[in-house]
Design a protein around this motif. Structure first.
Motif, short mmCIF file in Angstrom:
data_model
loop_
_atom_site.label_atom_id
_atom_site.label_comp_id
_atom_site.label_asym_id
_atom_site.label_seq_id
_atom_site.Cartn_x
_atom_site.Cartn_y
_atom_site.Cartn_z
N ASP A 96 0.85 -1.20 0.00
CA ASP A 96 0.00 0.00 0.00
C ASP A 96 0.88 1.24 0.00
OD1 ASP A 96 -2.44 1.51 0.21
OD2 ASP A 96 -1.98 1.84 2.32
N SER A 98 -0.03 5.19 0.67
CA SER A 98 -1.11 6.09 1.08
C SER A 98 -0.59 7.51 1.19
CB SER A 98 -1.70 5.64 2.42
OG SER A 98 -2.67 6.56 2.88
N TRP A 104 3.79 4.05 3.59
CA TRP A 104 3.74 2.97 2.60
C TRP A 104 4.25 1.70 3.24
CZ3 TRP A 104 8.18 0.86 -0.15
CH2 TRP A 104 9.41 1.44 0.22
#
Length: 374
Positions: A96, A98, A104
């Motif tokens: 991920d 973000s 991350w």
């Protein structure tokens, strides 16, 4: 009779002359407003793009200084004999990224090879600006004084993304490894050429990923942390730094988040073709477009952290809002000219010229903004 006709003709000419002067200054005013706005936005975005290029270059060049570093920091004390630890990183998964949370998540393999027993890099490494959520020793061996260890690490890393050019932004995701206990004069990482890589299956939603680059750089702390064994002042630790470039592959995401705004702007411009006296549809389109543009601004703001930074997304939204507001003001003026002044031709001319000018300027200014930021 002829004198009366001459007087009325002179009055018509005067009205026509005033109307043309008004149209001229109206168009000049619109152009000046958007010229100022466009110059500021394009200049800001272009400067940010150039600044980002320089910062990324400094950050991922093993020999260039950056914020917090000076040339002398690269030098080791003349009497030091640091243990050289051959190291590499293989990024297995990026779960991920973000922007809104400034974090991350990454899974990666990290390995060390060294000679001697003075250091213990596998036991003492840490991820700078990150939390190690899992650390698994995958394999290790010792052959005399030669040591090898490989770890599988799961980490959540904090990164304050530069969002000025969002949503056509690019970033470098850094994994920064340091030894907790051993200074650079006693332990120095050496990137092992040709071994670090990134899993070709790694995907980051909304971005394309480039290659991985691994370097070593000193990391300076302006303190000795009260350790009586260390000299007062700056302390230096070796940092193994991996950088992964992520970037927007095209303008698909840009158009997806602004499609509502562009439709709202189009509706506000189309309203200029409606007769001014038909107030409900003419002003209703403009008011509806205004609410859609405001809603789009709120939605795009939710995709990024609330830093107070004026982003490309804010600029595009604000320019759309400005254009819609101008169309509402124009409709009010056109209605006054048509209904109160009774100059229907002038009202129609104002609508047509305003549409052509606003439509052309809006296309040009958005193209300039994208070109400056991309």
């Amino acid at each position: 009779m002829s004198d009366k006709n001459n007087e009325e003709g002179s009055k018509d000419d005067e009205i026509k002359s005033k109307g043309n002067r008004f149209l001229k200054w109206w168009i000049i005013g619109i152009i000046l407003i958007f010229l100022l706005v466009g110059s500021y936005t394009a200049g800001t975005l272009y400067e940010n793009k150039q600044s980002s290029i320089i910062k990324h270059m400094e950050r991922m060049s093993p020999n260039l200084t950056e914020s917090g570093l000076i040339a002398e920091d690269f030098n080791l004390p003349s009497n030091s004999t640091p243990t050289k630890v051959l190291s590499g990183i293989y990024v297995d998964r990026i779960k991920d990224v973000s922007l809104s949370d400034s974090t991350w998540d990454v899974d990666f393999y990290l390995w060390f090879k060294w000679n001697g027993s003075d250091v213990n890099p596998g036991e003492n490494f840490q991820v700078i600006d990150g939390d190690i959520q899992n650390k698994e020793l995958v394999d290790n061996y010792t052959n005399g004084t030669i040591h090898y260890e490989i770890y599988y690490v799961t980490s959540k890393i904090t990164k304050f993304f530069d969002i000025t050019r969002f949503p056509v932004d690019n970033h470098i995701l850094n994994i920064e490894i340091e030894d907790k206990k051993t200074e650079r004069q006693n332990l120095i990482y050496v990137q092992e050429n040709g071994t670090s890589d990134i899993n070709p299956k790694v995907q980051v939603h909304g971005y394309s990923t480039g290659n991985i680059l691994v370097i070593e750089k000193p990391h300076i702390y302006n303190s000795n942390f009260g350790d009586p064994r260390l000299e007062q002042g700056r302390t230096s630790y070796s940092q193994l730094r991996a950088g992964i470039d992520i970037f927007r592959p095209d303008l698909g995401f840009y158009f997806r988040i602004f499609i509502g705004l562009f439709i709202a702007v189009a509706a506000a411009l189309v309203a200029l073709f409606i007769k001014p006296t038909q107030a409900e549809p003419r002003f209703g389109l403009g008011a509806g477009a205004l609410f859609v543009a405001i809603a789009n601004n709120i939605i795009t703001s939710g995709l990024i952290p609330k830093t107070g930074t004026l982003t490309l997304a804010d600029m595009v939204n604000d320019i759309g809002l400005l254009l819609i507001l101008i169309t509402i003001i124009e409709s009010t003026i056109s209605l006054y000219i048509y209904d109160v002044k009774g100059e229907k031709k002038l009202s129609r001319k104002l609508d047509i010229i305003s549409f052509i000018t606003l439509f052309t300027i809006y296309i040009i200014i958005n193209a300039i903004i994208i070109t400056s930021a991309w």
